[in-house]
Design an enzyme around this catalytic site. Structure first.
Site, PDB file in Angstrom:
ATOM      1  CB  CYS A 184      32.259  -1.407 -40.377  1.00  0.00           C
ATOM      2  SG  CYS A 184      31.326  -0.086 -39.635  1.00  0.00           S
ATOM      3  CE  LYS A 225      39.128 -11.114 -30.998  1.00  0.00           C
ATOM      4  NZ  LYS A 225      39.247 -10.866 -29.556  1.00  0.00           N
TER       5      LYS A 225
HETATM    6  C1  F6R Z   1      40.239  -6.359 -24.500  1.00  0.00           C
HETATM    7  C2  F6R Z   1      40.411  -6.263 -25.935  1.00  0.00           C
HETATM    8  C3  F6R Z   1      40.899  -4.987 -26.520  1.00  0.00           C
HETATM    9  C4  F6R Z   1      42.035  -5.288 -27.501  1.00  0.00           C
HETATM   10  C5  F6R Z   1      42.475  -4.001 -28.198  1.00  0.00           C
HETATM   11  C6  F6R Z   1      43.673  -4.245 -29.079  1.00  0.00           C
HETATM   12  O1  F6R Z   1      39.736  -7.590 -24.124  1.00  0.00           O
HETATM   13  O2  F6R Z   1      40.167  -7.200 -26.649  1.00  0.00           O
HETATM   14  O3  F6R Z   1      41.323  -4.097 -25.549  1.00  0.00           O
HETATM   15  O4  F6R Z   1      43.097  -5.856 -26.795  1.00  0.00           O
HETATM   16  O5  F6R Z   1      41.434  -3.462 -28.942  1.00  0.00           O
HETATM   17  O6  F6R Z   1      43.390  -5.008 -30.188  1.00  0.00           O
HETATM   18  P1  F6R Z   1      44.551  -5.636 -31.042  1.00  0.00           P
HETATM   19  O7  F6R Z   1      45.337  -6.521 -30.155  1.00  0.00           O
HETATM   20  O8  F6R Z   1      43.841  -6.363 -32.133  1.00  0.00           O
HETATM   21  O9  F6R Z   1      45.394  -4.494 -31.568  1.00  0.00           O
END
Ligand code: F6R
Length: 574
Positions: free
Chosen positions: A2, A569
């Site tokens: 969100c 993301k």
């Molecule tokens: C895979 C992907 C997710 C992130 C995960 C960690 O392509 O993007 O597995 O790596 O959600 O996110 P961060 O690095 O932002 O803690």
């Protein structure tokens, strides 16, 4: 998960401008979107935020908006934000989860409030309405909400005819951008980084009242908090070349962003790198904490630090509490692109309570993980818009290689960006392989030692972007069970940087598997031999080829590459 965006402006603004800023947060969720103003406009719809919203100009100077990743309640228009109170005069948008919303809903229902959605968020609107009905001020209503609610929230509220935006934060990210002629308030700086580089970050259990002439921040008891604006630097890569998807663009940015990081580690961030190496040397115990692709980067970091003679372990953040022993002598090294992943933040809170020191490796500046750390180094990958981590993963690993080198691991890593650039010569071969594998039901990727984390990284991308069931495994583990799944024609990709993996590839070949090799040396199997000069370079190169492969398989299959289903993301829920 969100995204919220609000604005309080001196002049009227175009509603389409609000929608455009909200669209910059779409990577946080894209199930539905909505907007409300203090001028009686409320619109919400299922699906992605439109490029052209046709909402007209409006007369509002205050608006709030939301892009949703569903948690409580299905993807419907009724569950889309904003949610309103019974009068339809108050609107709220929310990122987070109100854990005691059922209790609150029961109490409010008994008092006559009517709920229209299945969300936890709607209780916020009715709770504030109830307090306003009791003749409390909006400030008092917010203070009471913060005292009575459990869980996480970044909330924005507006009322018809009131020029204030009300905001409150606990655990979910919230930042205020200082604009010419007003303020923006959003889940993160991406929302307004095209308009300003000055921002104010909120701390937990704070609320704020914002209008076009100023903002005031308070703690949950209503005590005024002074907070200065900070200047931030944020790189949005300009598109020198047309790419049909951000994922493709971001993979092609890898050599440049890797180079940018290396230069920074030799100049601006040199001191931080040396300090981090010092913290590692001094610590009694070192634990990486991360999830997803960042966890795979940490597995590679574990491999490289072991090569430098440093004992270190890594743990998936959501299991941190039960699978680690942490004390004052422990150094926690958090790795996170967004710096907002709730599982990582929760693990850091636990570690802090137990007296551990915290350092981090992040992409997004001033993110929560960075602000919780004693020392933080930035990977400088720039904005990554595709949900899948590609260039950020590569730069996380680059940084870990540099850290290991600082601690004694001998690798000539300066040449890696050029070597990665040369690997784009294999793009046609990758496309050919993608066409061949596009209809596969399952793909297995096997590696040993350094290639094992790479196999997991490739498998994750094949699942999330190409929607192919994939397993990245230790080659040695195959014979202990999974080999039963190998049939005539099952694709198995072997990552060859050591001899032992060849035996594992022969074992599956003998059972009918279609074996493909990605190697740094000649092999007897069909595949790609990458012209790389070091093991570190092979780890990065094979990962990049794997990212390209999942991209081209997804393209063959006509999938929504940058916004895969069910994902977001920035994962700000537990
Ligand atoms: C895979 C992907 C997710 C992130 C995960 C960690 O392509 O993007 O597995 O790596 O959600 O996110 P961060 O690095 O932002 O803690």
């Amino acid at each position: 998960m969100c995204g919220i965006f609000g604005i309080a402006n001196k002049n009227k603004f175009l509603l389409s401008d609000v929608i455009n800023s909200l669209k910059r947060l779409e990577y946080r969720g894209y199930d539905s979107w909505g907007i409300a103003t203090n001028d009686d406009i409320m619109e919400k719809k299922v699906g992605e935020i439109p490029v052209n919203s046709n909402l007209g100009d409006g007369n509002a100077k205050v608006a709030i908006s939301h892009t949703r990743w569903a948690t409580h309640g299905g993807v419907t228009q009724a569950n889309a934000h904003p949610h309103s109170d019974c009068t339809g005069n108050l609107f709220v948008v929310h990122n987070g989860i109100i854990e005691n919303y059922l209790e609150m809903k029961d109490l409010l229902t008994q008092k006559g409030h009517k709920f229209l959605s299945e969300t936890d968020t709607e209780v916020i609107a009715h709770f504030i309405e109830e307090k306003l009905n009791e003749s409390k001020s909006p400030d008092e209503a917010l203070q009471e909400f913060m005292k009575n609610s459990r869980g996480t929230f970044a909330v924005l509220a507006v009322r018809k005819g009131d020029n204030n935006v009300y905001a409150a934060k606990r655990d979910s990210p919230l930042v205020l951008g200082i604009l010419d002629g007003g303020y923006a308030i959003a889940s993160d700086i991406y929302a307004f980084s095209d308009k300003t580089n000055r921002a104010v970050w909120f701390e937990n259990d704070e609320y704020a009242v914002i209008n076009s002439s100023g903002f005031r921040i308070f703690d949950s008891d209503g005590k005024h908090v002074n907070r200065d604006a900070r200047t931030f630097e944020w790189k949005e890569e300009t598109q020198g070349h047309y790419y049909d998807h951000y994922m493709n663009k971001e993979i092609h940015e890898v050599p440049d962003v890797a180079k940018r990081l290396l230069v920074s580690l030799q100049r601006e961030q040199k001191m931080q790198l040396e300090q981090l190496a010092g913290m590692v040397r001094k610590a009694g115990k070192i634990i990486f904490v991360a999830v997803g692709s960042s966890y795979h980067a940490s597995l590679l970091g574990t491999f490289f630090l072991h090569k430098a003679g440093i004992d270190v372990q890594t743990i998936i953040a959501s299991e941190f509490r039960d699978y680690t022993f942490v004390d004052e002598d422990t150094l926690i090294l958090a790795i996170s692109q967004s710096g907002e992943t709730m599982d990582v933040i929760e693990a850091l809170k636990t570690a802090k309570q137990r007296g551990a020191r915290i350092a981090s490796i992040v992409n997004v500046p001033y993110s929560t993980v960075q602000r919780m750390s004693e020392l933080s180094i930035q990977i400088l990958a720039g904005q990554e818009i595709c949900v899948a981590a590609t260039k950020s993963f590569i730069n996380q690993v680059m940084l870990l290689i540099a850290l290991a080198a600082e601690l004694g691991y001998r690798q000539d890593y300066d040449k890696i960006p050029e070597e990665l650039q040369r690997l784009f010569d294999f793009e046609d071969e990758v496309k050919k392989l993608a066409r061949k594998l596009a209809d596969s039901k399952d793909i297995y990727i096997i590696g040993r030692g350094m290639s094992y984390p790479v196999s997991r990284e490739i498998a994750l991308k094949l699942k999330e972007i190409s929607y192919v069931h994939a397993e990245g495994m230790m080659g040695g583990e195959l014979k202990h069970g999974t080999i039963a799944l190998i049939e005539e024609g099952t694709p198995v990709i072997g990552l060859v940087d050591n001899e032992e993996i060849i035996s594992n590839m022969k074992e599956v070949e003998a059972r009918g598997a279609e074996v493909i090799s990605i190697s740094d040396c000649p092999t007897e199997f069909g595949g790609m031999q990458l012209p790389v000069g070091s093991e570190a370079s092979f780890a990065l190169g094979a990962s990049m080829i794997g990212h390209l492969l999942s991209y081209y398989i997804a393209k063959e299959r006509g999938l929504p590459i940058d916004k895969p289903r069910n994902l977001a993301k920035s994962v700000t829920v537990k």
